[in-house]
Each structure stands twice: as structure tokens, then as C-alpha cells.
Motif scaffolding. Structure first.
Motif, short mmCIF file in Angstrom:
data_model
loop_
_atom_site.label_atom_id
_atom_site.label_comp_id
_atom_site.label_asym_id
_atom_site.label_seq_id
_atom_site.Cartn_x
_atom_site.Cartn_y
_atom_site.Cartn_z
N ALA A 1 0.64 4.34 -2.52
CA ALA A 1 0.11 5.32 -2.20
C ALA A 1 1.38 6.73 -1.90
O ALA A 1 0.62 8.35 -2.28
CB ALA A 1 0.26 5.93 -0.73
N GLN A 2 2.80 6.31 -2.20
CA GLN A 2 3.89 6.95 -2.53
C GLN A 2 4.61 7.26 -3.62
O GLN A 2 5.32 8.24 -3.99
CB GLN A 2 4.42 6.64 -1.68
N SER A 3 4.07 6.77 -4.99
CA SER A 3 5.06 6.12 -5.90
C SER A 3 4.54 7.98 -6.48
O SER A 3 3.40 7.67 -6.76
CB SER A 3 4.53 4.85 -7.06
N SER A 4 5.30 8.21 -7.15
CA SER A 4 5.02 9.23 -8.49
C SER A 4 5.00 8.86 -9.75
O SER A 4 4.53 9.68 -10.37
CB SER A 4 6.38 9.59 -8.41
N THR B 1 0.80 -0.91 -0.32
CA THR B 1 0.18 -0.46 0.05
C THR B 1 0.86 1.65 -0.36
O THR B 1 0.54 2.21 -0.56
CB THR B 1 -1.04 -0.22 0.98
N GLN B 2 2.43 0.95 0.58
CA GLN B 2 3.03 2.58 0.93
C GLN B 2 3.55 2.95 -0.49
O GLN B 2 3.86 3.12 -1.37
CB GLN B 2 4.22 2.01 1.06
#
Length: 172
Positions: free
Chosen positions: A85-88, A81-82
Motif C-alpha cells: 500500500a505505501q511503497s513508492s 500489505t503495508q
């Protein structure tokens, strides 16, 4: 250097083969729950010349059946999930595209050269009853292409949409 931001450009994609069976007109049947049978015509009527009062000999069409069985193809790509959520990059679009690409490539490989064992479908190259007089160990030459087309028309198999699937060495 701690105050300089890193800007990401567009993704440089992993280079893969292009999928070909879909563009060649192959029909994929999804959602199957059991075997599917197709009626076939294995023989046809015969015409006869007879005299004015002669009797015409009876003839008949003969029929058969080809049965296909479903095969299951899958691929997994674990993610966190990270990552979502954080992928550009658009993570879901990337994951979908990656999975669809590897599934398409494996469909091509099995459709053309599948062994028919261990759940894998039988590919065209291993299918019996196909008049394959031309085998290509390297790039085909023009005479191979002509022989291939001649075999198709000699067997009266030039029906529907057809396509050649050839590698880049042959194209070159």
C-alpha cells in the motif's frame, strides 16, 4: 528541514548474473505431473557393397529410451500489505521481477552444474556420455574453443541450434 520533501529517483537494482539457458535455446517443460520418456535411436542401418548377384546383409536400427523426472524449484519473498500500500515503487512488479530473476539464475546454475541429488536436477557438467574433452579452470584460450568444436563435430553432434555458454573472463 521538516518542510523539504524527499524525492525518490528510480531504483538502483541489485547487480546479478545474466540468465543464459533460455537464450541458448534450452527447452523447459512446465506443468509436469509425472516422468516423461523420449524415444532414442541408439544405432542405425549399415550399407554393404556386394557383387551383382550377392546378397545384402540385413541390418536394423536400434532404439532406446531416455526418461526425465520433474523437479520442483521455488522461492518465497514475504511482504506486508503495508509494503504494497505505501511503497513508492511498483511493489508487485518488483516482487515478481525479483522472484523470476532468482528462479532463472538457479535454473541456470542447476542446468549447468546441478548435482542430481536432493531434488536438484543433474546438470550438463555432471552428465555422463557427453564427450567433454575440454575443461576450463580459468578463461579458455582459442585452442580450447577449437578443441571443443572439433569434439562436437567428431561425435556427429552438430545438430539443431547450439550455443556456447561462457563467462565474462572467457569473453574478455
Amino acid at each position: 528541514g521538516f518542510t523539504v520533501a524527499t524525492v525518490l529517483g528510480p531504483m538502483i537494482e541489485y547487480l546479478r548474473n545474466d540468465t543464459v539457458l533460455g537464450r541458448a535455446g534450452v527447452t523447459l517443460m512446465g506443468g509436469l505431473t509425472g516422468d516423461v520418456s523420449f524415444p532414442t535411436q541408439s544405432g542405425g542401418a549399415t550399407a554393404y557393397w556386394v557383387t551383382e548377384t550377392g546378397a545384402v546383409t540385413d541390418s536394423q536400427a536400434t532404439f532406446g529410451q531416455k526418461t526425465v523426472t520433474p523437479h520442483r524449484l521455488g522461492a518465497t519473498l514475504p511482504f506486508t500489505t503495508q509494503f504494497l500500500a505505501q511503497s513508492s515503487i511498483s511493489a508487485e512488479a518488483f516482487l515478481n521481477a525479483e522472484l523470476m530473476t532468482v528462479l532463472g539464475l538457479e535454473l541456470d546454475r542447476a542446468g549447468l552444474a546441478g548435482s542430481g541429488a536432493a531434488g536438484e536436477p543433474l546438470g550438463v557438467a555432471a552428465t555422463t556420455g557427453i564427450n567433454a574433452t575440454v575443461t576450463y579452470s580459468n578463461a579458455a584460450v582459442w585452442a580450447d574453443i577449437i578443441e571443443h568444436e572439433t569434439g562436437i563435430t567428431t561425435d556427429n553432434a552438430a545438430i539443431g541450434e547450439m550455443a556456447f555458454i561462457i563467462n565474462s573472463a572467457t569473453v574478455g
